[in-house]
Design an enzyme around this catalytic site. Structure first.
Site, PDB file in Angstrom:
ATOM      1  N   GLY A  52     -15.421  11.851   9.114  1.00 43.44           N
ATOM      2  CA  GLY A  52     -15.222  13.154   8.731  1.00 43.44           C
ATOM      3  C   GLY A  52     -14.066  14.077   7.845  1.00 43.44           C
ATOM      4  O   GLY A  52     -14.333  15.384   7.975  1.00 43.44           O
ATOM      5  N   ARG A  95       0.949  -1.001  -0.425  1.00 41.39           N
ATOM      6  CA  ARG A  95      -0.161   0.144  -0.221  1.00 41.39           C
ATOM      7  C   ARG A  95       1.124   1.486   0.039  1.00 41.39           C
ATOM      8  O   ARG A  95       1.375   1.340   1.150  1.00 41.39           O
ATOM      9  CB  ARG A  95      -0.783  -0.257   1.508  1.00 41.39           C
ATOM     10  CG  ARG A  95      -2.184  -0.521   0.922  1.00 41.39           C
ATOM     11  CD  ARG A  95      -2.990  -0.548  -0.235  1.00 41.39           C
ATOM     12  NE  ARG A  95      -4.157  -1.931   0.281  1.00 41.39           N
ATOM     13  CZ  ARG A  95      -4.628  -2.186  -1.244  1.00 41.39           C
ATOM     14  NH1 ARG A  95      -4.559  -1.264  -2.117  1.00 41.39           N
ATOM     15  NH2 ARG A  95      -5.822  -2.795  -1.151  1.00 41.39           N
ATOM     16  N   ALA A 146     -10.259  -7.750  -1.238  1.00 44.93           N
ATOM     17  CA  ALA A 146     -11.361  -6.758  -1.250  1.00 44.93           C
ATOM     18  C   ALA A 146     -11.094  -5.948  -2.634  1.00 44.93           C
ATOM     19  O   ALA A 146      -9.963  -5.766  -3.608  1.00 44.93           O
ATOM     20  CB  ALA A 146     -10.290  -5.934  -0.311  1.00 44.93           C
ATOM     21  N   GLU A 154      -0.890  -5.783  -7.217  1.00 41.50           N
ATOM     22  CA  GLU A 154      -1.000  -7.212  -6.678  1.00 41.50           C
ATOM     23  C   GLU A 154      -0.008  -8.677  -7.179  1.00 41.50           C
ATOM     24  O   GLU A 154      -0.515  -9.088  -7.160  1.00 41.50           O
ATOM     25  CB  GLU A 154      -2.375  -7.431  -7.727  1.00 41.50           C
ATOM     26  CG  GLU A 154      -3.146  -6.557  -6.531  1.00 41.50           C
ATOM     27  CD  GLU A 154      -5.387  -6.406  -7.207  1.00 41.50           C
ATOM     28  OE1 GLU A 154      -4.915  -7.227  -8.669  1.00 41.50           O
ATOM     29  OE2 GLU A 154      -6.420  -5.959  -7.312  1.00 41.50           O
ATOM     30  N   GLU A 213     -13.673  -9.930  -6.478  1.00 46.96           N
ATOM     31  CA  GLU A 213     -12.816  -9.619  -5.989  1.00 46.96           C
ATOM     32  C   GLU A 213     -11.990 -11.118  -5.716  1.00 46.96           C
ATOM     33  O   GLU A 213     -10.461 -11.059  -5.380  1.00 46.96           O
ATOM     34  CB  GLU A 213     -12.573  -8.114  -4.442  1.00 46.96           C
ATOM     35  CG  GLU A 213     -13.402  -7.513  -5.357  1.00 46.96           C
ATOM     36  CD  GLU A 213     -12.174  -6.402  -6.467  1.00 46.96           C
ATOM     37  OE1 GLU A 213     -10.592  -7.238  -6.208  1.00 46.96           O
ATOM     38  OE2 GLU A 213     -11.583  -6.113  -6.997  1.00 46.96           O
ATOM     39  N   GLU A 232      -8.631 -12.344  -6.662  1.00 47.83           N
ATOM     40  CA  GLU A 232      -7.170 -11.945  -5.375  1.00 47.83           C
ATOM     41  C   GLU A 232      -6.649 -13.183  -5.133  1.00 47.83           C
ATOM     42  O   GLU A 232      -6.032 -13.302  -4.157  1.00 47.83           O
ATOM     43  CB  GLU A 232      -7.625 -11.076  -4.322  1.00 47.83           C
ATOM     44  CG  GLU A 232      -7.635  -9.631  -4.651  1.00 47.83           C
ATOM     45  CD  GLU A 232      -7.733  -8.369  -4.159  1.00 47.83           C
ATOM     46  OE1 GLU A 232      -7.717  -8.075  -3.027  1.00 47.83           O
ATOM     47  OE2 GLU A 232      -7.900  -7.256  -4.301  1.00 47.83           O
TER      48      GLU A 232
END
Length: 224
Positions: free
Chosen positions: A135, A83, A95, A164, A112, A116
């Site tokens: 928020g 990430r 996901a 991936e 997915e 994955e």
């Protein structure tokens, strides 16, 4: 309505939110500050209860789905994926974003899981709905419980690209995964919520789960 019960919050047809105190959180001005590949940033000017107008920057997201895939040995399928914003790989659930117009969320989740984890599932249930960070973003995701797992034949498996391409796949005992959350080894928000929800649902034999097509009022409708 009993005197002790507060009035309900409402949203009218124009998207103006009215609180139980009667204040209307009216958007008096709005513009798109940024449009990216997946997200956009919308700048809203909102009328506040004190009469002033305050700017609210909103990260607009298409929404996402995740899968707690639980096998016959009570193990969950986890993926280890890089990430970039945090500059490291994380243990996560299979996901992905809701980027196919009109695709039902459960079908996106099945896609997915296949892409994955190279798996299909014979049984699907709705596990939990989440607002990621209300928020600052409208991002919402829906996590499903998938069971009766089967491996997709090698010739039919998805060819992974980008982050991936070096994704790792593991099956972890659900109780061990919960322990890894408490130890700080699993920190991805969807994984934390999904795994804890699965462990909680298991306590009563998964009897309180909603159907996969249950209403999802918080699902984002657009990226603008």
């Amino acid at each position: 309505m009993a005197a002790s019960e507060p009035a309900a919050n409402t949203v009218d047809h124009a998207g103006v939110f009215s609180s139980e105190t009667g204040h209307r959180y009216e958007v008096v001005d709005s513009d798109i500050a940024f449009i990216g590949r997946i997200i956009s940033v919308r700048r809203d000017a909102v009328r506040m209860p004190d009469g002033g107008v305050s700017q609210r920057d909103v990260i607009v997201h298409p929404g996402a789905v995740g899968v707690v895939a639980l096998d016959e040995a009570d193990r969950v399928v986890m993926v280890y994926q890089y990430r970039h914003p945090v500059r490291r790989p994380l243990w996560e659930l299979p996901a992905g974003i809701l980027d196919v117009p009109g695709e039902p969320p459960v079908e996106a989740a099945a896609r997915e899981l296949a892409e994955e984890a190279n798996l299909t599932a014979g049984r699907w249930d709705l596990l939990v709905d989440v607002l990621a960070s209300p928020g600052m973003t409208n991002e919402a995701y829906r996590v499903f419980l998938a069971r009766d797992l089967a491996t997709i034949p090698l010739s039919d498996q998805h060819v992974r690209v980008h982050e991936e391409a070096d994704m790792q796949i593991a099956r972890v005992d659900l109780d061990k995964a919960v322990g890894q959350i408490l130890d700080g080894a699993i920190t991805n928000a969807m994984a934390v919520v999904g795994l804890l929800a699965a462990a909680t649902a298991r306590l009563n034999g998964f009897t309180r789960l909603r159907p996969v097509d249950a209403p999802w009022p918080d699902r984002p409708r657009s990226v603008g």
